[in-house]
Scaffold this motif. Structure first.
Motif, PDB file in Angstrom:
ATOM      1  N   MET A  57       0.891  -1.162   0.000  1.00  0.00           N
ATOM      2  CA  MET A  57       0.000   0.000   0.000  1.00  0.00           C
ATOM      3  C   MET A  57       0.930   1.214   0.000  1.00  0.00           C
ATOM      4  SD  MET A  57      -2.815   1.136   2.912  1.00  0.00           S
ATOM      5  CE  MET A  57      -1.668   0.769   4.243  1.00  0.00           C
ATOM      6  N   LEU A  61      -1.501   7.775  -0.709  1.00  0.00           N
ATOM      7  CA  LEU A  61      -2.633   7.105  -1.342  1.00  0.00           C
ATOM      8  C   LEU A  61      -3.158   7.864  -2.556  1.00  0.00           C
ATOM      9  CD1 LEU A  61      -4.742   5.952   1.731  1.00  0.00           C
ATOM     10  CD2 LEU A  61      -3.205   4.573   0.331  1.00  0.00           C
ATOM     11  N   TRP A  65      -6.523   3.858  -4.550  1.00  0.00           N
ATOM     12  CA  TRP A  65      -6.264   3.196  -3.277  1.00  0.00           C
ATOM     13  C   TRP A  65      -7.290   3.614  -2.227  1.00  0.00           C
ATOM     14  CZ3 TRP A  65      -3.556  -0.678  -1.231  1.00  0.00           C
ATOM     15  CH2 TRP A  65      -2.583  -1.279  -2.022  1.00  0.00           C
ATOM     16  N   LEU A  69      -9.636   0.915  -0.248  1.00  0.00           N
ATOM     17  CA  LEU A  69      -9.593   0.756   1.209  1.00  0.00           C
ATOM     18  C   LEU A  69     -10.922   1.090   1.876  1.00  0.00           C
ATOM     19  CD1 LEU A  69      -6.050   2.198   1.981  1.00  0.00           C
ATOM     20  CD2 LEU A  69      -6.752  -0.205   1.944  1.00  0.00           C
ATOM     21  N   HIS A  77      -4.717   3.293   6.533  1.00  0.00           N
ATOM     22  CA  HIS A  77      -3.408   3.717   6.024  1.00  0.00           C
ATOM     23  C   HIS A  77      -2.455   4.026   7.180  1.00  0.00           C
ATOM     24  CE1 HIS A  77      -0.612   6.566   3.909  1.00  0.00           C
ATOM     25  NE2 HIS A  77      -0.614   5.539   3.077  1.00  0.00           N
ATOM     26  N   ASN A  86       2.528  -4.924   5.266  1.00  0.00           N
ATOM     27  CA  ASN A  86       2.469  -4.017   4.121  1.00  0.00           C
ATOM     28  C   ASN A  86       3.835  -3.854   3.446  1.00  0.00           C
ATOM     29  OD1 ASN A  86       1.042  -2.171   2.387  1.00  0.00           O
ATOM     30  ND2 ASN A  86       2.142  -0.531   3.418  1.00  0.00           N
ATOM     31  N   PHE A 101      -4.033  -2.159  -5.669  1.00  0.00           N
ATOM     32  CA  PHE A 101      -3.655  -3.338  -4.883  1.00  0.00           C
ATOM     33  C   PHE A 101      -3.447  -4.562  -5.764  1.00  0.00           C
ATOM     34  CE2 PHE A 101      -4.702  -7.107  -2.343  1.00  0.00           C
ATOM     35  CZ  PHE A 101      -3.708  -6.996  -1.391  1.00  0.00           C
TER      36      PHE A 101
END
Length: 116
Positions: A57, A61, A65, A69, A77, A86, A101
């Motif tokens: 991740m 972001l 993303w 999420l 995050h 991660n 992802f």
């Protein structure tokens, strides 16, 4: 969150990426070589730049993303960004950078070679 069976939960949430480089590489080396007779020289690969420790991740972001999420993306995050779950050891970071992802898995499968 609290402690679960001998500190496993604590390790799962530990900010491994923020550890000093030597400790970070040691942990990834232990994971990489666990249960195999083929010993991979993680230290050398990290030192010579062949491999690097990267986030799955991303650190920043993208809207894709954030959508993947869900509504709690900021909390997710913050909690999991630098955790072991991660992080990955890779030689393909330029191909993974800021992908969704699912995208790194497509790249990995494309580069996988199976010999019989």
């Amino acid at each position: 969150m609290g402690q679960l069976v001998s500190g496993y939960l604590d390790f799962a949430e530990r900010q491994v990426y923020l550890m000093n480089s030597k400790n970070k590489i040691y942990i990834l080396e232990r994971f990489e070589n666990f249960g195999t007779s083929e010993d991979k020289d993680v230290y050398r690969h990290c030192d010579d730049g062949t491999c690097s420790i990267e986030h799955i991740m991303p650190q920043h972001l993208t809207p894709v993303w954030q959508k993947e999420l869900g509504d709690d993306y900021e909390q997710i995050h913050e909690q999991w960004l630098h955790s072991m779950s991660n992080l990955t050891l890779t030689a393909y970071n330029s191909k993974y950078s800021k992908s969704s992802f699912a995208e790194p898995f497509k790249v990995s499968l494309h580069n996988l070679r199976i010999a019989l």
